[in-house]
Design an enzyme around this catalytic site. Structure first.
Site, PDB file in Angstrom:
ATOM      1  N   ARG A 149       0.817  -1.221   0.000  1.00  0.00           N
ATOM      2  CA  ARG A 149       0.000   0.000   0.000  1.00  0.00           C
ATOM      3  C   ARG A 149       0.852   1.272   0.000  1.00  0.00           C
ATOM      4  NH1 ARG A 149      -3.789  -2.880   4.048  1.00  0.00           N
ATOM      5  NH2 ARG A 149      -1.919  -2.811   5.285  1.00  0.00           N
ATOM      6  N   ILE A 150       1.801   1.364   0.948  1.00  0.00           N
ATOM      7  CA  ILE A 150       2.573   2.605   1.079  1.00  0.00           C
ATOM      8  C   ILE A 150       3.641   2.702  -0.011  1.00  0.00           C
ATOM      9  CG2 ILE A 150       4.075   3.941   2.618  1.00  0.00           C
ATOM     10  CD1 ILE A 150       2.497   2.630   4.984  1.00  0.00           C
ATOM     11  N   ASP A 169      10.543  -6.632  -4.111  1.00  0.00           N
ATOM     12  CA  ASP A 169       9.397  -7.213  -3.406  1.00  0.00           C
ATOM     13  C   ASP A 169       9.134  -8.566  -4.052  1.00  0.00           C
ATOM     14  OD1 ASP A 169       6.921  -8.016  -2.418  1.00  0.00           O
ATOM     15  OD2 ASP A 169       6.182  -5.964  -2.235  1.00  0.00           O
ATOM     16  N   GLU A 260      11.825   2.525  20.670  1.00  0.00           N
ATOM     17  CA  GLU A 260      11.072   3.784  20.630  1.00  0.00           C
ATOM     18  C   GLU A 260      10.425   4.057  21.980  1.00  0.00           C
ATOM     19  OE1 GLU A 260       8.331   3.831  17.349  1.00  0.00           O
ATOM     20  OE2 GLU A 260       9.934   3.637  15.881  1.00  0.00           O
ATOM     21  N   HIS A 278       8.227   8.841  14.873  1.00  0.00           N
ATOM     22  CA  HIS A 278       7.162   7.927  14.402  1.00  0.00           C
ATOM     23  C   HIS A 278       5.876   8.713  14.083  1.00  0.00           C
ATOM     24  CE1 HIS A 278       5.971   3.448  14.536  1.00  0.00           C
ATOM     25  NE2 HIS A 278       5.211   4.091  13.675  1.00  0.00           N
ATOM     26  N   GLN A 279       6.031   9.574  13.091  1.00  0.00           N
ATOM     27  CA  GLN A 279       4.950  10.522  12.770  1.00  0.00           C
ATOM     28  C   GLN A 279       4.231  10.163  11.481  1.00  0.00           C
ATOM     29  OE1 GLN A 279       5.149  14.559  14.066  1.00  0.00           O
ATOM     30  NE2 GLN A 279       4.552  12.971  15.472  1.00  0.00           N
TER      31      GLN A 279
END
Ligand code: NAD
Length: 524
Positions: A149-150, A169, A260, A278-279
Site C-alpha cells: 500500500r505505502i 518485493d 522507541e 514515528h509521525q
C-alpha cells in the site's frame, strides 16, 4: 438506541457520524476498572491503540457486538476471545498510506537538501550558504523495498520528481510492478548497489528483520540516502551508524527506531541523520479518515450490510465449526509453509481435499489457507474475511478440487506456483491436530509448529552429523529431526525443529556445506 462508547481520541467528523447511529459517550484515559464498568452495557466500542481490550476487560461486556479500531494494528484487542464471543472487530488499514508516503517524500527532500540542519543554523543567527549544499531527486534512482500500500504511493509521487524507480518485493507479480512503472530487482543487494535513495516499506517479520544489514549498507553508493518510515528493526542501526559516521553513505532519514522512544541512540548524534518521532500516520487527514472509515463500517454492520474491513469472523460455535476447526488450522499452517518455502510471488494455488473434509463446504478452509499464505508478507490486516479479496488484488488464482481417498485418511494437498517454481505439500489431521505428511513428494511426519529448518541435500553418509555439528557450534539446539528420501543416494530432504532462530550467516554456512543444495528456515 445503540450505545457507542469511544475510549480514545477520535476525529470530530467521525463522532458526528457515530451520533447519527446511536448514543455516543466519549470517555478517554479510563483506568482498567473504569473501562470494565463502562463496557458492561455498550453495543459498540471505538478505540485507537491506547485502550487495551484484553479478555479480562471483554469478559465484562454483556451486549458488545462491535469493536472498532480506528487504525491498522489490532494487537491491543484479544481477537481470539472477541471472535469466540461473537464480537465483530473492524479496523481501517488504508487510512494512513498517503500520509506515510508523503512523509517519506518529505524526508527524502529534507535529507537531500539538509533542510532541518539549515533551519537550525538559520535560527542560531547564522547565514551559512555553503555548508548545506544538497542534491536533487531528479534523474536519481530510487530503490523501493516493499511495494504494498505505502510503497506504491511512494512510487507514484517519486515519479513526479523525475526519479527512476527500482523495486524489491519478491511477492509482487511482474505485471503489478510493470503497471506501476517499477523495474523489479530480484536481489536486494543489487538494489542497494544501483540506488541513490533507498526507502523501506515492508512489515517487520523474522524474515525482514535487518533486511538492510551491514552487507547491504557496504554495497550502497557513497552518496546514498536511506529513508525508513516503516519499522525500526528493518535496519541494522549499528551498521548504519558506522557507515554514516565514516561518511560511507551520505545520509539517513528515519521516522522509526529499533527502540522507541530512542534511548541514547548514537544515530541521533550524527549531523547526517535527520528524523521524526514515528509521525508517519500523524496527520489530520489520516486520523480523520481512520475515524470516518470505522464509523461507516459500524453503520454498515448495524444495517446488516457487508463491511469490507472486518478483521475476524465471529461464528456462534456450532458442531460444524468444531469439526472444521482443525482443518482450518492445518490449512493456515500449509499456507504459511507454502509462502515461506516458495519465497516468491505466488501466481496459482491448487487445494485438493480428500477424506471427510472433501464432503464439507471448504470455503472457510480455503480462506484459512489464504490467510496463512498472505500474512507473513503483509502488514496486519489479512484475515479469513478479506483474504480472498487480497489474493485477488495480488492476481493469485485459486483452484479447489476433491478426491475421495487419501492414504492418510483425510488430507489437504497444496500445489503453489510462482515465477516458474512450485512447491507441493500434503497435510492431514490426526487426533484433532495438524500434521505435515509430504513436502514435494518426500514423506515426512511433522507437527507444523515453531521454527523449522528444511534442508535439501544429496543422500550421503555423515550429512546429519555435519549439519548437527555446525548448528551446535552456534549454540542452536535441534529439538527434532527427520530425513525423507525417494531413493538411496539421491536427492533428500532433512527437516529440523530448532529451539532458536537460525541467523542468516549460519544459514549461509549451512548452504555451503558439501552436498547441500538449499536450506530454508520457516516460522510456523
Ligand atoms: P503492506 O502489507 O500493504 O505491504 C507490504 C509489502 O511488503 C507487500 O507488498 C509485501 O509483498 C512486501 N514484502 C513482505 N515481505 C517482504 C520481503 N521479505 N522483502 C521485500 N518485500 C516484502 O504494508 P503497508 O501498509 O504498505 O506498510 C508498510 C510498512 O509501513 C509497515 O512496516 C508498516 O508497519 C509501516 N507503517 C509505518 C507507519 C508510520 O507511522 N511510520 C504507519 C503505517 C505503516
Amino acid at each position: 438506541m445503540v450505545k457507542i462508547l469511544v475510549t480514545d481520541e477520535i476525529h470530530k467528523d467521525a463522532i458526528e457520524i457515530l451520533k447519527k447511529i446511536g448514543d455516543v459517550e466519549i470517555a478517554t484515559n479510563l483506568s482498567k476498572e473504569e473501562l470494565k464498568k463502562k463496557i458492561e452495557d455498550v453495543d459498540v466500542i471505538v478505540v485507537r491503540s491506547g485502550t487495551k481490550l484484553t479478555r479480562e476487560v471483554l469478559e465484562h461486556a454483556k451486549k458488545l457486538k462491535i469493536i472498532a479500531r480506528a487504525g491498522v494494528g489490532v494487537d491491543n484487542i484479544d481477537l481470539e476471545y472477541a471472535t469466540e464471543r461473537g464480537i465483530i472487530v473492524v479496523n481501517s488499514p488504508d487510512a494512513s498510506s498517503i500520509s506515510v508516503a508523503e512523509l517519506t517524500i518529505g524526508l527524502m527532500l529534507a535529507a537531500a537538501r539538509n533542510i532541518p540542519q539549515a533551519t537550525a543554523s538559520l535560527k542560531r543567527g547564522e547565514w551559512d550558504r555553503k555548508s548545506f549544499k544538497g542534491i536533487e531527486l531528479y534523474g536519481k534512482t530510487l530503490g523501493v523495498i516493499g511495494l504494498g500500500r505505502i510503497g506504491q504511493q511512494v512510487v507514484k509521487r517519486a515519479k513526479a520528481f523525475g526519479m527512476d524507480i527500482v523495486g524489491y518485493d519478491p511477492y509482487i507479480p511482474e505485471e503489478v510492478a510493470g503497471e506501476l512503472g517499477v523495474k523489479l530487482i530480484r536481489d536486494i543487494n543489487e538494489l542497494c548497489k544501483v540506488s541513490d535513495f533507498i526507502t523501506l516499506h515492508v512489515p517487520l517479520t523474522p524474515k525482514t528483520r535487518h533486511i538492510i544489514g551491514r552487507e547491504q549498507i557496504w554495497l550502497m553508493k557513497r552518496n546514498a540516502i536511506v529513508v525508513n518510515c516503516a519499522r525500526g528493526g528493518l535496519i541494522d542501526e549499528r551498521a548504519l551508524y558506522e557507515a554514516l559516521k565514516d561518511r560511507r553513505i551520505r545520509a539517513a532519514a528515519l521516522d522509526v527506531f529499533e527502540e522507541e522512544p530512542p534511548k541514547d541512540n548514537p544515530l541521533l548524534t550524527l549531523d547526517n541523520v535527520i528524523g521524526t518521532p514515528h509521525q508517519g500516520a500523524s496527520t489530520e487527514e489520516a486520523q480523520k479518515s481512520a475515524g470516518i472509515i470505522v464509523a461507516e463500517q459500524i453503520a454498515k454492520i448495524l444495517r446488516g450490510e457487508p463491511a469490507e474491513n472486518i478483521v475476524n469472523l465471529p461464528v456462534i460455535p456450532s458442531e460444524k465449526i468444531v469439526k472444521l476447526k482443525p482443518y482450518m488450522e492445518l490449512a493456515e499452517k500449509l499456507g504459511l509453509m507454502a509462502i515461506q518455502l516458495l519465497d516468491r510471488s505466488i501466481e496459482k494455488v491448487e487445494l485438493i481435499y480428500s477424506g471427510e473434509i472433501a464432503k464439507e463446504d471448504t470455503e472457510i478452509i480455503k480462506r484459512s489457507f489464504l490467510k496463512g499464505m498472505l500474512s507473513p508478507i503483509l502488514l496486519a490486516g489479512v484475515n479469513i474475511v478479506n483474504a480472498p479479496r487480497v489474493a485477488k488484488s495480488r492476481n493469485i488464482k485459486v483452484i479447489e478440487g476433491t478426491i475421495s481417498e487419501s492414504e492418510y485418511g483425510n488430507a489437504i494437498e497444496v500445489v503453489a506456483e510462482g515465477n516458474s517454481e512450485r512447491i507441493s505439500l500434503v497435510g492431514s489431521v490426526v487426533e484433532g491436530r495438524p500434521v505435515l505428511r509430504e513436502i514435494d513428494g518426500y514423506k515426512v511426519d511433522i507437527k507444523p509448529e515453531g521454527i523449522i529448518c528444511i534442508i535439501r541435500h544429496i543422500d550421503r553418509p555423515g550429512m546429519i552429523g555435519k549439519v548437527g555439528l555446525l548448528l551446535g557450534d552456534y549454540g542452536i539446539n535441534i529439538a527434532g529431526m527427520q530425513v525423507g528420501r525417494k531413493e538411496p543416494g539421491g536427492e533428500s530432504i532433512m527437516i529440523l525443529n530448532v529451539d532458536h532462530v537460525i541467523p542468516e550467516e549460519v544459514l549461509e554456512k549451512l548452504k555451503k556445506l558439501e552436498h547441500i543444495k538449499d536450506a530454508k528456515v520457516i516460522h510456523l
